[in-house]
Motif scaffolding. Structure first.
Motif, PDB file in Angstrom:
ATOM      1  N   ILE A   1      -6.580  11.174  -0.389  1.00  0.00           N
ATOM      2  CA  ILE A   1      -5.167  10.901  -0.202  1.00  0.00           C
ATOM      3  C   ILE A   1      -4.472  12.180   0.250  1.00  0.00           C
ATOM      4  O   ILE A   1      -4.428  13.165  -0.464  1.00  0.00           O
TER       5      ILE A   1
ATOM      6  N   VAL B   1       8.218   9.321  -1.148  1.00  0.00           N
ATOM      7  CA  VAL B   1       7.201   9.393  -0.098  1.00  0.00           C
ATOM      8  C   VAL B   1       7.754  10.004   1.188  1.00  0.00           C
ATOM      9  O   VAL B   1       7.080  10.819   1.822  1.00  0.00           O
TER      10      VAL B   1
ATOM     11  N   PRO C   1      -3.023  -1.373   7.178  1.00  0.00           N
ATOM     12  CA  PRO C   1      -3.172  -1.420   5.717  1.00  0.00           C
ATOM     13  C   PRO C   1      -4.616  -1.195   5.273  1.00  0.00           C
ATOM     14  O   PRO C   1      -4.864  -0.541   4.259  1.00  0.00           O
TER      15      PRO C   1
ATOM     16  N   ILE D   1      -1.191  10.070   4.792  1.00  0.00           N
ATOM     17  CA  ILE D   1      -0.872   8.755   4.223  1.00  0.00           C
ATOM     18  C   ILE D   1       0.643   8.600   4.094  1.00  0.00           C
ATOM     19  O   ILE D   1       1.214   7.547   4.414  1.00  0.00           O
TER      20      ILE D   1
ATOM     21  N   LEU E   1       7.767  13.822   1.465  1.00  0.00           N
ATOM     22  CA  LEU E   1       6.412  14.389   1.424  1.00  0.00           C
ATOM     23  C   LEU E   1       5.711  14.299   2.770  1.00  0.00           C
ATOM     24  O   LEU E   1       4.804  15.081   3.061  1.00  0.00           O
TER      25      LEU E   1
ATOM     26  N   LEU F   1       5.880   2.981   8.183  1.00  0.00           N
ATOM     27  CA  LEU F   1       5.941   1.586   7.725  1.00  0.00           C
ATOM     28  C   LEU F   1       7.265   1.277   7.037  1.00  0.00           C
ATOM     29  O   LEU F   1       7.801   0.170   7.161  1.00  0.00           O
TER      30      LEU F   1
ATOM     31  N   ILE G   1      -6.374   5.870   0.734  1.00  0.00           N
ATOM     32  CA  ILE G   1      -5.965   6.070  -0.657  1.00  0.00           C
ATOM     33  C   ILE G   1      -7.195   6.209  -1.534  1.00  0.00           C
ATOM     34  O   ILE G   1      -7.250   7.015  -2.443  1.00  0.00           O
ATOM     35  N   ARG G   2      -8.226   5.424  -1.231  1.00  0.00           N
ATOM     36  CA  ARG G   2      -9.454   5.469  -2.014  1.00  0.00           C
ATOM     37  C   ARG G   2     -10.199   6.767  -1.837  1.00  0.00           C
ATOM     38  O   ARG G   2     -10.681   7.350  -2.787  1.00  0.00           O
TER      39      ARG G   2
ATOM     40  N   ALA H   1       3.016   5.915   5.742  1.00  0.00           N
ATOM     41  CA  ALA H   1       3.889   5.148   4.861  1.00  0.00           C
ATOM     42  C   ALA H   1       5.336   5.217   5.337  1.00  0.00           C
ATOM     43  O   ALA H   1       6.044   4.206   5.345  1.00  0.00           O
TER      44      ALA H   1
ATOM     45  N   LEU I   1      -0.480  16.272  -1.582  1.00  0.00           N
ATOM     46  CA  LEU I   1       0.527  15.231  -1.648  1.00  0.00           C
ATOM     47  C   LEU I   1       1.248  15.351  -2.985  1.00  0.00           C
ATOM     48  O   LEU I   1       1.120  14.518  -3.859  1.00  0.00           O
TER      49      LEU I   1
ATOM     50  N   MET J   1      -5.180   2.397   5.374  1.00  0.00           N
ATOM     51  CA  MET J   1      -4.480   3.038   4.253  1.00  0.00           C
ATOM     52  C   MET J   1      -5.247   2.839   2.970  1.00  0.00           C
ATOM     53  O   MET J   1      -5.349   3.744   2.141  1.00  0.00           O
ATOM     54  N   PHE J   2      -5.778   1.635   2.787  1.00  0.00           N
ATOM     55  CA  PHE J   2      -6.580   1.340   1.601  1.00  0.00           C
ATOM     56  C   PHE J   2      -7.743   2.323   1.510  1.00  0.00           C
ATOM     57  O   PHE J   2      -7.985   2.943   0.474  1.00  0.00           O
TER      58      PHE J   2
ATOM     59  N   LEU K   1       0.824  -1.214   0.000  1.00  0.00           N
ATOM     60  CA  LEU K   1       0.000   0.000   0.000  1.00  0.00           C
ATOM     61  C   LEU K   1       0.848   1.250   0.000  1.00  0.00           C
ATOM     62  O   LEU K   1       0.492   2.253  -0.607  1.00  0.00           O
ATOM     63  N   VAL K   2       1.996   1.187   0.699  1.00  0.00           N
ATOM     64  CA  VAL K   2       2.917   2.316   0.684  1.00  0.00           C
ATOM     65  C   VAL K   2       3.367   2.571  -0.747  1.00  0.00           C
ATOM     66  O   VAL K   2       3.396   3.708  -1.227  1.00  0.00           O
TER      67      VAL K   2
END
Lengths: 421, 274
Positions: free
Chosen positions: B237, B35, B226, B241, B38, B248, B233-234, B245, B46, B229-230, A250-251
């Protein structure tokens, strides 16, 4: 041996120990059983949590319970019916009784939905009939039903009930490959405007093929350089492959959105280079999906290739060159064939993973990029059509398992080497 | 690698290939490079160019109930499912290496199958069976689902480690009077531990990055990182995020370093030099 003989009794009581060989074998067997039981917990766990669910999903692809479970008496009354004339009073009576009993429950909607699939309009026929029941006391069911809707006076709805009455159906599996059974019982191809799944399947294969090809083309030089550089440099390059590999999918999808959007870095670069005047759409189309999928799957190509190339002795190449073979030819004739197991393993691995992809096309693709997995999720979440979800799963699972069998049969060892890393 | 007597064509080829490999590695690394900065953007968009430097997005995710919940959920589900996968997988791997019986290959294939079957199929299938048992929308259901997805990695890595394991060591321990349990804990376990841990890391990474099965099984109450995050993102964004990220990415770097250290230790113990 007789109990009366004292000597025999003596022998029994002081039975000699079994031979050493026997005892050893017994101890060996006991140990094997002990170790065998260590597998049991996981075997049971996987069976219950994974194999059983998948088996039940697969059975859903042939289940056809709606009419079979809810109109059993009607089906019994129709058993001897030849289908040429309107069925006897007993069938009308049974149907009226069963529709009345099911009225207001989810069962009636299920029956109506199922029959509507046989012939459009039967949903309303069933709902309307059920609404107007029960019959008056002593009233003949036949004339009453025909009065409610004259279609009951024709053979077609009865044929539809009979056709849809078996406990299992090939309907969903056939639908998953754009086929259906017509009224005569022949398998026919769906009309072009309804035929979607063969296209989706072909698209899934095609996109997987492209991604696999791109991964091979990009992965080969990387693996080659990594395997042939001095270990220290090779390991540095490895970090460039492994860190993205360990980064959340996802990242990476989020990062590609940042890079590929209209105001993103890639488009800025393209415009700065003068290659384009207006931003090129890179997101929510095939390009974006390919880029992100290659990015995610490239390490799965590089790693098996690398482990195979690491095992190729440089001596053969040197021998070929020293015998006068030009470098490119000796690379092609001597080195390349030895990398084929790695190409095969990596390629199949990437292809198998590609076929089941869901997240990347869902987030980065448009409607034209959705693969088989998307439709499985769609039928599960949106329309709740288990039969269709299960049938499409069966198709995808079959394709995956066949490829996996090829993979483990011919390319197992090198693949294991990757996992062991 | 380039010989002094190389022809001009070979020279061109040599540099062309290095250039290509450099571009491919840039392609692999670019998303991570993009990423991280940002996430320190002071603007709400973003995209580049960035505004000023700010840690506001980190503050935002730290103060957001949704992200906190997601982090907590991930920290509940992933370690527990990893633990389950490690225990079951290690036992089974020892059993598989030490026995031989008809159908062993098939059984192994079944135990590995969660790694092969497309996750969407696994998700739908588990949903069908878990729902009537009340296991959907529950931590238990999610944990066992993640465990079964991670277990093949433990089985394969521990099996691979055990293949190089000298079982005479266990015999030696037994002949010196150790009972099977203490022989396991004092001799076998320390030697195969790197294998178990790397298998566990793979299982953890699988669970920690799992979205699809979670989409089917979890209710919003169990939304993991996750999964969140899904949704992010949908729906919208934002640099938040990017901040998640980055966290992670740091985490996966740590896992990678651990794995590499384990591999080195393993080689050192066995006296293998690469």
């Amino acid at each position: 041996m007789t109990a009366a003989s004292p000597t025999a009794a003596g022998i029994v009581s002081t039975r000699p120990e079994p031979s050493l060989k026997k005892r050893l074998r017994r101890a060996e067997l006991r140990k094997k059983l002990l170790y065998g039981t260590l597998i049991l917990p996981l075997a049971l766990f996987v069976l219950l949590v994974f194999v059983w669910p998948i088996a039940s999903l697969m059975t859903k692809s042939v289940e056809n319970p709606e009419v079979h479970d809810n109109l059993p008496q009607t089906l019994r009354a129709l058993k001897a019916w030849d289908g040429r004339e309107v069925p006897p009073e007993a069938a009308f009576k049974a149907l009226a009784g069963e529709l009345e009993a099911a009225r207001g429950s989810p069962a009636i909607a299920a029956v109506a939905k199922r029959l509507n699939r046989e012939e459009t309009g039967y949903r309303s026929l069933i709902m309307k009939t059920a609404r107007k029941l029960p019959l008056a006391e002593g009233e003949p069911a036949r004339s009453a039903l025909i009065e409610i809707d004259e279609r009951w006076g024709t053979v077609e709805p009865w044929q539809a009930i009979k056709r849809s009455g078996s406990a299992t159906t090939a309907f969903y599996l056939l639908a998953a490959i754009d086929r259906s059974v017509d009224a005569k019982g022949d398998i026919v191809t769906a009309p072009p405007e309804e035929a979607v799944y063969v296209d989706v399947l072909a698209r899934t294969f095609w996109m997987s093929l492209i991604v696999t090809g791109l991964c091979m083309a990009l992965g080969f030089p990387v693996a080659y350089l990594m395997a042939n550089l001095p270990v220290k440099h090779g390991n540095t390059l490895m970090i460039f492959v492994l860190l993205p590999f360990w980064t959340s999918v996802l990242v990476r999808v989020a990062a590609w959105i940042v890079l590929l959007q209209n105001e993103g870095l890639i488009n800025k670069l393209l415009m700065w280079l003068g290659l384009t005047n207006s931003p090129v759409p890179l997101l929510f189309n095939r390009t974006g999906v390919y880029i992100a999928m290659v990015h995610i799957l490239l390490p799965f190509m590089v790693l098996p290739l690398y482990s195979v190339m690491k095992g190729i002795s440089p001596v053969y190449m040197r021998a070929a060159v020293s015998l006068g073979c030009p470098p490119f030819k000796s690379f092609w004739k001597v080195y390349f064939p030895q990398t084929l197991p790695g190409i095969g393993a990596g390629g199949l691995l990437v292809f198998i993973m590609c076929m089941g992809y869901y997240i990347t096309p869902a987030l980065l693709g448009g409607p034209q990029e959705q693969m088989l997995s998307y439709f499985i999720a769609f039928y599960t979440n949106q329309t709740i059509n288990w039969g269709m979800a299960a049938a499409l799963s069966a198709v995808l699972l079959a394709a995956t398992l066949v490829l996996y069998m090829i993979y483990s049969r011919y390319l197992g060892p090198s693949a294991k080497a990757v996992k062991a890393r | 690698m380039l010989q002094p007597y190389a022809s001009p064509v070979e020279r061109v080829w040599y540099y062309a290939m290095r250039g290509l490999v450099g571009l491919v590695l840039l392609f692999l690394f670019l998303p991570i490079l993009v990423v991280v900065p940002l996430s320190f953007n002071s603007d709400t968009f973003l995209m580049y160019p960035m505004g000023g430097f700010s840690t506001r997005w980190y503050a935002e995710i730290m103060n957001s109930a949704v992200w906190q919940k997601a982090m907590l959920n991930s920290l509940i589900v992933s370690p527990l499912s990893t633990l389950l996968a490690m225990i079951l997988g290690t036992l089974a791997a020892i059993g598989l290496v030490r026995t031989d019986f008809p159908g062993k290959a098939l059984l192994t294939a079944v135990l590995i199958s969660p790694m092969v079957v497309p996750v969407v199929i696994a998700g739908v299938a588990m949903y069908i069976v878990f729902a009537p048992l009340g296991l959907t929308g529950s931590y238990t259901g999610l944990i066992i689902a993640h465990a079964v997805l991670g277990v093949p990695f433990v089985v394969t890595t521990v099996t691979a480690t055990l293949q190089g394991f000298d079982f005479n060591l266990v015999r030696a321990a037994a002949s010196l009077g150790a009972n099977p349990v203490s022989a396991f804990f004092k001799v076998t376990l320390p030697l195969v531990l790197p294998g178990i841990i790397s298998g566990g890391l793979f299982a953890f990474a699988t669970s920690f990055d799992e979205v699809v099965v979670t989409l089917f099984l979890a209710s919003p109450e169990q939304a993991t990182l996750p999964r969140q995050m899904f949704a992010g993102i949908r729906e919208n964004i934002s640099p938040a995020i990017a901040a998640v990220a980055t966290i992670l990415i740091v985490l996966s770097t740590l896992m990678l370093i651990t794995l590499e250290a384990l591999r080195r230790r393993n080689e050192r113990i066995r006296g293998i030099r690469s």
